[in-house]
Structures are given as structure tokens and as C-alpha cells.
Design an enzyme around this catalytic site. Structure first.
Site: not given
Length: 574
Positions: A453, A537, A188, A320, A192
Site C-alpha cells: 500500500e 485493488t 479475493e 478500505d 486476484r
């Protein structure tokens, strides 16, 4: 005699003397005459114009028939085609003007949503990780790193919200401190914070973002100090001490371990320091040693031995973005020989993906099931709705036959994902869906937390196919967010997409991803062009830098490359 006088009185109306003595009636008669003349003249004009149009159409039909005959015979007559296309070009231009105006209107609506989200964060949660709109306070979900602020930097820049961007930059320069006694998620924090700072640097050229990105990356690096190089997924930002969460049984998570490549490769390129790239590329080399024939890996991997545990195989949660980054590192390196092995691994995984494709009855919705061992589960996460965009992006690397096959699969999956939204009373998707014979789909976990998504995939499909249907679907989803999630102090998710009951969290990725992809869905392709930028992502665009070999360029050359790219224009696409 009475009948005779009546007959004579009728004839007087055609006597000119009658009207000369009555000027008002003469004027009325003149007006009637003029109106009738105009009416018949207009009708004749319309008839002539109609006859001319019919004649022109007949001529064009004749020309088209001749063109078809000549084309069948193998002759090429470009001049004829050009003449025939003049009128259709005019009509197309008018349609394009209307489409551009509609796109601009919708883009402004999305920008207004960003203003509302940002101003609410600024007012009630400035400097905190995320805003709780219902209670109007900030919370530190990621250790107090200003996650929403950093996640939103590039969105502010792309939308031209310059004052807001400058204020956020000042906070980064003066107040952002990573020396936190906090056990942070490596995944994360990378996608981010590192990704958000690097994107802000690539867009603006301001070194403060690069310096901060290097600071936080240095704090994350000890996570890769394992026997295999597969990282631990948790690390204390102040003291190091990397480890894995207890609920994984000591295992590393596939997505968490294979979704740092874009950011750390970019950081090595921007700074000239190879250590970041080396750490993350060693992970891929290790996984490639025992990469299965179908390219599908379970979600848990042992960081000490590299062995894969008996666990779920999925394109949803915890699997994913590993597959996403295999493709995108190839794109990031400009598809050269140096990154060819990423593409090869991705294509292997896409063979495996096809083994998970299923279709519902009676509506034949295409979905991706999950697998454990030899057992399959008819379940698909909304998170897996990134896959249509990934397939569309990767389709161009195949030959014509396979390219169309994967693009068609992307379009089928996107239709299913759109129906995740359309099938609920709120028109917002649940977290996951189950499929059964004769019943198509049913929502499983029914919350919606503003995930991006599906609109991400709609963005890619619109950019790659030019099909405006994907813009319409995206607009419908945006309107559902506006109707159900917009509150006085920001945007919230839903506890249940069936009832519309709201939660109390504005996720940072709503500003970083959902609103950015919606804005770009209605922007010209020259804004963040896909041949110059690659999205991480978390939807942070990073400049594509051609890789000629596995070595990292010197800092000086990396700096020159960045300067050149920034001189190309605000978004590198003008």
C-alpha cells in the site's frame, strides 16, 4: 679573495656560455621555462574565462531585473525568457540524463527481484497458490487456483519477461481448472483471479484469459442472489451455496461486497454480456439509498435488509477498497455522466475522511483514526496507506482550491506511511500503528507480510506531482525488502519488524502489487499511463473505456474497442 671567487662563481649561471658547455643543464633550464610559461598562460586563460562568466552572469541578472520590472508592469516578453533559459535547459537535460540512467538501474534491480521471486515459485510451487520459501513447497491458500501465477501475469508482461509470460499462459490454457469443491472468498477471487486474467487479456489480447475470467465469474455470480443484491462473501466454486463467514455473525463485509465493480464492469464490456455489470452496480445503488451525510459506512452490512450494523468505520482492513472503487469506477468510465454518481459518493466519503484526520505530537504526523459510534481510536493500519494514492488520484476532479487541499493531505499521509517503515529497526512497516500524545507512533501488530500500500501511494504521488522524493522513499523501502525479506528461494515476510525474524510465506500480492508498483515508480509515465488504465485493488491494470450511459455495449462493439486499444501499443501509452 675567497669572498670574491664565491661571488664570481654565482654570476656564471647567467652566462650563456656556461650552458652551451653543459647541454643537460640547458635542457633542464628549457623545461623549467616551458612549464612556467604554461602555468602563467593557463592562469591568464582561467582569469579571462572567469571574467567572461562573471560578465555573462551580470548581464543575465540585469536582464532578469528588467524582466521582473516588465512583468510587474503587465508586459509579457517571451523572447527574453527563452534566451535566458538556454543555458538552464542544457543543465536540465544533463540532470535528466542522469536521472534516467539511475531510474533504469533501479528498474533493473526491481526486475531482478521479480526474476528471483518468479523462478523460485516456478521451481518449488508451480501451479499452487503460493510459495513457502523456507520449506521450499507450494500451498493452496485459495483453493488451488494458481493465485501467484495469475496474479503475476501482468507484472511479467509489463516487465518484458516474455518467456515466463508465455509459459504461464500455457498453464492457464491447459491446467487452470475452477471446478473445485472449495469455499472461496468472492472478494479475493475477484481481485486476484478475475482481475489478473482480465488485465492479462487487456495487455496481450489473448482470448484464453477472457474465457477463463468469464468461467470463474460465472461461478461467483450466485453470491449476489440476496434480497438486497448485497453479496454473500463466500461461495463454493463447484456447487454454489453462497454464505457469509461465521465470525461476521452472518453479516457481509463492506470491502468484500463493494470491491468487485471494476472487474465485473470490465468483464461485461469485454464480453458484451451485461449481467456482470448489473450485479455489481446494484450493490452501489442499494448502498446509495441510505448513504450517510459523511459517506462513512461501518464494516458490516446485512445482505438481507441492507441495514448497517454497529461496527468499526475505517479506511483500513475490511473498509478500505470500498472507497477506492467509488473513485476508480468513475475513472474507469472516463469520468462521464454515466459514472458521475460514483464520484459524488466518493466526494461525500472524503468529507467523512477529513473528520478522521488527526496529527501526532511532537512531530505532527498526519494519520487517519478509526471510529465506532461516537468513539474514536487512534490507530491506523498499513492497509490504509492506500489512501494517499487514492486522494492524489482523485484530487484532479476538484476545483483548484480543493484539489490542492486534498493533494497536500495525500502528501502528509504519505510521509506518515513512509515513517511506518523508517521507525522500525528493519525499516519495514508493521501491520498497524497506534498514536498517543507526546509519543508520535508505536507499532501495534508487528508483522510485515510484504504489503504494497505505501509504495502504491508513492507511485501515484510521483506520477501526479513529479516529485522525485517519492522515488527515493520507494527505493529505500525496496532496499529494506532486499535486506530483510530476500532468501535463497524467494521472499518472505517478517514475524516481527523489530527483531527481523522471518516467516515462511511469499504472498501472491508481492509479485502482483509490491514489485509492480516499484517497477513503475522507476519507469516513464508512458508505461501504463493513468489516463488510459485504471488499477484494481490488486494492482491489475484495466483499460479505461468511456461510458456514455448505463447500458453495456454489444459484444461486437466491445471487441472492436479492445482491438483498437491494443493497436495503440504494448501498454497503450506510446
Amino acid at each position: 679573495m675567497a669572498r670574491s671567487r664565491s661571488s664570481l662563481s654565482k654570476w656564471r649561471y647567467i652566462n650563456p656560455a656556461y650552458y652551451l658547455k653543459r647541454p643537460k643543464r640547458l635542457a633542464l633550464l628549457f623545461i623549467i621555462f616551458v612549464c612556467c610559461s604554461f602555468f602563467f598562460w593557463d592562469r591568464q586563460t582561467l582569469v579571462r574565462e572567469h571574467e567572461m562568466e562573471i560578465s555573462q552572469l551580470n548581464d543575465q541578472v540585469t536582464q532578469l531585473q528588467r524582466l521582473v520590472e516588465e512583468l510587474k508592469s503587465g508586459r509579457v516578453v517571451p523572447d527574453e525568457k527563452i534566451r535566458l533559459s538556454v543555458k538552464s535547459d542544457d543543465a536540465t537535460k544533463k540532470r535528466d540524463d542522469i536521472d534516467e540512467a539511475l531510474d533504469a538501474e533501479r528498474r533493473e534491480k526491481v526486475k531482478d527481484a521479480m526474476r528471483h521471486a518468479w523462478s523460485s515459485y516456478e521451481k518449488y510451487a508451480w501451479g499452487h497458490d503460493e510459495l513457502q520459501p523456507q520449506s521450499k513447497n507450494g500451498v493452496d491458500s485459495f483453493g488451488g487456483l494458481g493465485a501467484t501465477l495469475i496474479d503475476a501475469l501482468d507484472t511479467l508482461y509489463i516487465m518484458g519477461m516474455d518467456e515466463e509470460f508465455q509459459k504461464a499462459k500455457e498453464w492457464v490454457a491447459s491446467s487452470l481448472d475452477f471446478n473445485k469443491n472449495y469455499d472461496a472468498s468472492v472478494f479475493e477471487t475477484t481481485i486476484r483471479v478475475v482481475g489478473g486474467l482480465l488485465s492479462a487479456y487487456d495487455l496481450s489480447g489473448d482470448n484464453v484469459f477472457l474465457e477463463k475470467a468469464q468461467d470463474i465469474a460465472d461461478r461467483l455470480l450466485p453470491a449476489w442472489n440476496t434480497p438486497t443484491g448485497i453479496p454473500y462473501n463466500i461461495i463454493n466454486l463447484a456447487h454454489g451455496n453462497p454464505h457469509n463467514p461465521g465470525w461476521t455473525g452472518g453479516e457481509s463485509i463492506l470491502a468484500d461486497s463493494g470491491t468487485e465493480q471494476l472487474e465485473f464492469i470490465a468483464l461485461s464490456q469485454r464480453t458484451g454480456d451485461p449481467k456482470y455489470q448489473q450485479k455489481v452496480e446494484n450493490v452501489i445503488l442499494e448502498l446509495n439509498k441510505t448513504f450517510p451525510d459523511d459517506g462513512l459506512l461501518p464494516i458490516y452490512i446485512n445482505p438481507h435488509s441492507g441495514s448497517k450494523s454497529y461496527s468499526t468505520i475505517t479506511f483500513g482492513a475490511m473498509g478500505d477498497s470500498f472507497y477506492e472503487y467509488l473513485l476508480k469506477v468513475w475513472v474507469q468510465g472516463n469520468k462521464t455522466e454515466a459514472v458521475k454518481h460514483y464520484r459524488k459518493m466518493w466526494e461525500t466519503s472524503m468529507k467523512g475522511l477529513q473528520s478522521l484526520v488527526r496529527r501526532t505530537t511532537p512531530s505532527s504526523f498526519t494519520y487517519l483514526c478509526e471510529k465506532m459510534g461516537s468513539s474514536f481510536t487512534d490507530k491506523m493500519d498499513e492497509l490504509a496507506c492506500f489512501a494517499p494514492g487514492m486522494l492524489a488520484l482523485g484530487s484532479s476532479g476538484y476545483g483548484p482550491g480543493d484539489s490542492q487541499k486534498f493533494l497536500s493531505l495525500a502528501e502528509e499521509l504519505a510521509w506518515t506511511c513512509y515513517n511506518f517503515y523508517q521507525s522500525t529497526p528493519t525499516k519495514l512497516a508493521g501491520e498497524n500503528y497506534f498514536f498517543s500524545n507526546g509519543q508520535d507512533m508505536s507499532v501495534g501488530t508487528s508483522w510485515n507480510i510484504l504489503r504494497p500500500e505505501t509504495v502504491e501511494s508513492l507511485f501515484y504521488l510521483w506520477r501526479i506531482t513529479g516529485n522525485k522524493t517519492y522515488q527515493e522513499w520507494g527505493w529505500n523501502i525496496f532496499q529494506a525488502f532486499e535486506k530483510n525479506s530476500r532468501v535463497e528461494s524467494g521472499y518472505v515476510g517478517l514475524k516481527d519488524v523489530n527483531t527481523g525474524v522471518k516467516d515462511n510465506m511469499m504472498q501472491s500480492f508481492f509479485l502482483a502489487e509490491t514489485l509492480k508498483y516499484l517497477y513503475l515508480l522507476f519507469s516513464p509515465p508512458s508505461v501504463i499511463p493513468l489516463d488510459q488504465w485504471v488499477f484494481n485493488t490488486e494492482a491489475h491494470p484495466l483499460k479505461i473505456v468511456t461510458r456514455r450511459d448505463h447500458a453495456v455495449s454489444s459484444g461486437k462493439h466491445g471487441s472492436e474497442r479492445q482491438s483498437r486499444s491494443r493497436r495503440e501499443g504494448r501498454f497503450g501509452g506510446h
